[in-house]
Scaffold this motif. Structure first.
Motif, PDB file in Angstrom:
ATOM      1  N   PRO A  33       0.669  -1.280   0.206  1.00 44.26           N
ATOM      2  CA  PRO A  33       0.060   0.065  -0.131  1.00 44.26           C
ATOM      3  C   PRO A  33       0.925   1.148   0.225  1.00 44.26           C
ATOM      4  N   GLN A  43      -5.623   1.112   6.586  1.00 48.01           N
ATOM      5  CA  GLN A  43      -6.174   1.146   5.185  1.00 48.01           C
ATOM      6  C   GLN A  43      -6.388   2.475   4.621  1.00 48.01           C
ATOM      7  N   PHE A  51      -5.133   0.695  -6.691  1.00 46.44           N
ATOM      8  CA  PHE A  51      -6.192  -0.061  -5.920  1.00 46.44           C
ATOM      9  C   PHE A  51      -7.561   0.541  -6.380  1.00 46.44           C
ATOM     10  N   THR A  71      -7.857  -4.069  -0.534  1.00 45.79           N
ATOM     11  CA  THR A  71      -6.418  -4.408  -0.235  1.00 45.79           C
ATOM     12  C   THR A  71      -6.458  -5.994   0.188  1.00 45.79           C
ATOM     13  N   TYR A 101      -1.796  -7.707  -2.611  1.00 46.32           N
ATOM     14  CA  TYR A 101      -1.008  -6.900  -2.980  1.00 46.32           C
ATOM     15  C   TYR A 101      -0.078  -7.300  -4.352  1.00 46.32           C
TER      16      TYR A 101
END
Length: 423
Positions: free
Chosen positions: A2, A22, A139, A144, A147
């Motif tokens: 992320p 997140q 994304f 998520t 990945y």
């Protein structure tokens, strides 16, 4: 992995673990009705960060960002620093290019990110310890669960050589460029048949953070290239300039439903209203050539009308319909309306009497908007709100009412005086 946005809040509170963080949104329009997103009516925006005052239209959301001969400076001086800026407007498809040098330092992440309210995201991320690559990532809808979407195109010494990184974000494809050369293309269909394709209005964020902070999850530290040594501070990313092309300029953007699809996005603003306004003004001008008695009657009728305004909304470039109300200034009138429009609206009215007026239409659901300038194209000023639905209708913006109220009223008075003299 992320982007820094998924961990920015935790990075500022160093003790917080980052493994489960997140991407953040203050209001997810897929879950509830949210305010309209403020847009920009400009198609092209250019920011030379080597000049003072170039951070206009950007908000510093964390830390301190200064400008100088090398552009905007994003510096980590100590543990917990994560300087970040973001645009104060959203864009809806387009391009952005950034000329930058990434920060040195093991575990230091330099990032350029597009971010939407419903958690669509597009990334460039450079790691301080990786002198030969930079990451591309995306994304969709905050998913998520995996990945596996990142790629690592080759870039020569991104920490010490100026490179221009560009993202072309269109409704059918997304392409990343390094110094004018395409290094990755993602089609709409590639992203789970479009369900995870970034496609909703986004802000642009630029910043750095310590992915290698000792408090981070093991996987995050490994992805960032290892644990950060704060004794080596300061670590600085330099951004010389940013160029933005907004494919769908508008004063505001509103989610027409909870699908999260680009087709559901409704655009409001001066650009959407200009054609309707010009058409209505022409009609009003033609009407003024009628007899003085008709002008007087029209002026009298308009003077006693409490309000007349509407907002034209467009969905992905096409008009879908409008109906709105405004609480006006310059008179004591109020009003409300419901129907097929969505987003923020403002209007105007004039007259010497007080009263109320309302209009109704088909559709369900409601929303209130906060975007600026969503329909403020008539004379006067005011503010208001409108109910919304995904139903469509023809635009009802009535610029003629305001034009006639301001100009036909004096003509009507002149006609009455002329008639009295003739008698």
């Amino acid at each position: 992995m992320p982007s820094f946005l998924k961990f920015a809040a935790a990075a500022l509170a160093v003790a917080a673990p980052l493994a489960s963080a997140q991407t953040y949104t203050s209001c997810n329009p897929l879950d509830k009705t949210c305010p309209a997103d403020a847009g920009s009516t400009e198609s092209n925006l250019s920011f030379d960060f080597t000049q003072s005052g170039s951070l206009d239209k950007w908000t510093t959301t964390a830390g301190t960002v200064n400008t100088g001969p090398n552009g905007a400076e994003f510096t980590i001086d100590k543990r917990g620093d994560a300087p970040t800026i973001e645009t104060d407007f959203y864009l809806f498809f387009g391009e952005i290019s950034i000329t930058m040098k990434a920060a040195h330092g093991t575990g230091i992440v330099s990032s350029l990110v597009f971010e939407s309210d419903d958690l669509d995201e597009i990334d460039w991320e450079a790691l301080g310890g990786n002198t030969g690559q930079i990451e591309t990532n995306y994304f969709g809808k905050g998913d998520t669960s995996t990945y596996d979407r990142a790629t690592w195109p080759v870039v020569s010494d991104p920490q010490d050589i100026w490179h221009t990184y560009k993202i072309s974000w269109q409704k059918d494809a997304l392409t990343w460029y390094v110094d004018g050369n395409a290094v990755r293309t993602l089609t709409y269909a590639d992203a789970k048949d479009g369900s995870r394709y970034p496609q909703t209005p986004m802000r642009v964020r630029i910043g750095i953070w310590a992915g290698g902070d000792p408090s981070n999850a093991k996987g995050t530290i490994e992805w960032a290239g290892g644990e950060t040594n704060y004794a080596g501070c300061p670590y600085t990313m330099y951004v010389k300039n940013v160029e933005i092309v907004n494919s769908n300029p508008a004063a505001s953007y509103t989610y027409g439903d909870k699908s999260g699809s680009y087709q559901s996005i409704q655009m409001s603003g001066a650009a959407a209203l200009s054609e309707s306004s010009a058409s209505e003004t022409t009609t009003a001008t033609s009407s003024s050539s009628s007899s003085s008695t008709e002008a007087s009657t029209a002026a009298t009728t308009l003077a006693t009308t409490t309000h007349s305004s509407a907002s034209a909304h467009t969905t992905a470039g096409s008009t879908t319909g409008s109906s709105s109300d405004a609480s006006t200034t310059g008179s004591s009138s109020t009003g409300s309306s419901s129907g097929v429009s969505s987003g923020a609206s403002s209007g105007s009215g004039s007259g010497s009497t007080s009263g109320s007026a309302s209009s109704t239409g088909t559709g369900s659901g409601s929303s209130s908007g906060s975007g600026s300038g969503s329909s403020s194209t008539t004379a006067g000023s005011g503010s208001g709100s409108s109910s919304s639905s995904s139903a469509s209708a023809s635009p009802t913006f009535n610029a003629a009412a305001s034009v006639a109220a301001n100009y036909l009223g004096p003509l009507g008075l002149l006609a009455l005086v002329s008639a009295f003299v003739q008698l």
